[in-house]
Design a protein around this motif. Structure first.
Motif, mmCIF file in Angstrom:
data_model
loop_
_atom_site.group_PDB
_atom_site.id
_atom_site.type_symbol
_atom_site.label_atom_id
_atom_site.label_comp_id
_atom_site.label_asym_id
_atom_site.label_seq_id
_atom_site.Cartn_x
_atom_site.Cartn_y
_atom_site.Cartn_z
ATOM 1 N N ASP A 175 37.335 46.465 40.151
ATOM 2 C CA ASP A 175 36.192 46.082 39.324
ATOM 3 C C ASP A 175 36.546 44.971 38.343
ATOM 4 N N SER A 235 36.679 41.792 40.365
ATOM 5 C CA SER A 235 35.421 41.340 40.967
ATOM 6 C C SER A 235 34.289 41.178 39.955
ATOM 7 N N LYS A 236 34.232 42.074 38.961
ATOM 8 C CA LYS A 236 33.135 42.058 37.995
ATOM 9 C C LYS A 236 33.544 41.537 36.622
ATOM 10 N N ALA A 243 29.318 49.537 33.984
ATOM 11 C CA ALA A 243 28.927 48.972 35.267
ATOM 12 C C ALA A 243 27.444 48.646 35.297
ATOM 13 N N ASN A 264 29.101 39.731 31.820
ATOM 14 C CA ASN A 264 30.489 39.339 32.061
ATOM 15 C C ASN A 264 31.241 38.940 30.801
#
Length: 219
Positions: free
Chosen positions: A120, A123-124, A133, A138
């Motif tokens: 995570d 990727s996030k 989540a 960001n």
């Protein structure tokens, strides 16, 4: 090429065990291990490659996790900090997030959760919980350079609730907040419950994250 992990933990056996575990994860490898923040910064200055993730403990000698995380944010912003600690106090979690941590894990977490956190974060850009989540943007962990804005009308915070929220986004305990606001702890509990309801959160960490996201407080 696998993502590179730096482990910063003053307990050598613990660090070695974590390293062995990480090396079993596909697409991840351990680039370096450091005993504290000073050791890490020294190694990074001599390294030609930065790690993708720094797995940082909170309590360490010479330079603890709080300062280590802040220094990484200032000097090496490309390095994503993920906290792995025995500490589960909300004030410490909040402080680490404020200093730039992208996620927070306890050392008794399952290997699968650690692997998920790595995935995570890469990727996030963050990992903390289902709350993060679903609700974070960001750049949530980046300090805001904007002035404090008026709370959106949808939150409808009154002046005392806004004052409580600002104090709650610090390392103060609820009792210390009561002292600052010259009210009883029970009154502070009332402010907390009201703000929780208006921000649609269930924990102090969640409250702080929403406050940062919507710039309800200045970080």
């Amino acid at each position: 090429m696998p993502f590179q992990i730096a482990i910063i933990d003053d307990h050598r056996l613990v660090a070695a065990g974590i390293a062995d575990l990480i090396r079993k994860f596909e697409n991840y490898d351990v680039q370096l291990m450091a005993e504290n923040g000073l050791d890490l910064l020294s190694q990074l200055e001599q390294s030609s490659q930065l790690p993708d993730i720094a797995l940082v403990d909170v309590n360490m000698p010479e330079m603890d996790g709080f300062e280590t995380t802040e220094q990484l944010r200032l000097r090496y912003p490309a390095v994503r900090v993920l906290v792995l600690s025995m500490e589960d106090r909300e004030d410490q979690i909040i402080r680490m997030i404020r200093n730039g941590a992208r996620g927070y894990l306890l050392k008794d977490c399952r290997p699968a959760e650690l692997r998920q956190a790595f995935d995570d974060v890469m990727s996030k850009g963050f990992y903390y919980s289902d709350f993060l989540a679903n609700h974070l943007v960001n750049n949530l962990v980046a300090p805001s350079t904007h002035p404090v804005s008026t709370p959106p009308q949808s939150f409808n915070l009154n002046d005392r609730e806004q004052e409580f929220l600002t104090l709650a986004c610090s390392e103060l305990t609820y009792n210390e907040i009561a002292d600052r606001m010259f009210v009883s702890p029970r009154t502070v509990e009332g402010y907390r419950d009201s703000v929780f309801q208006k921000l649609n959160v269930k924990t102090r960490v969640g409250m702080v994250l929403v406050a940062i996201k919507h710039r309800l407080v200045k970080i």
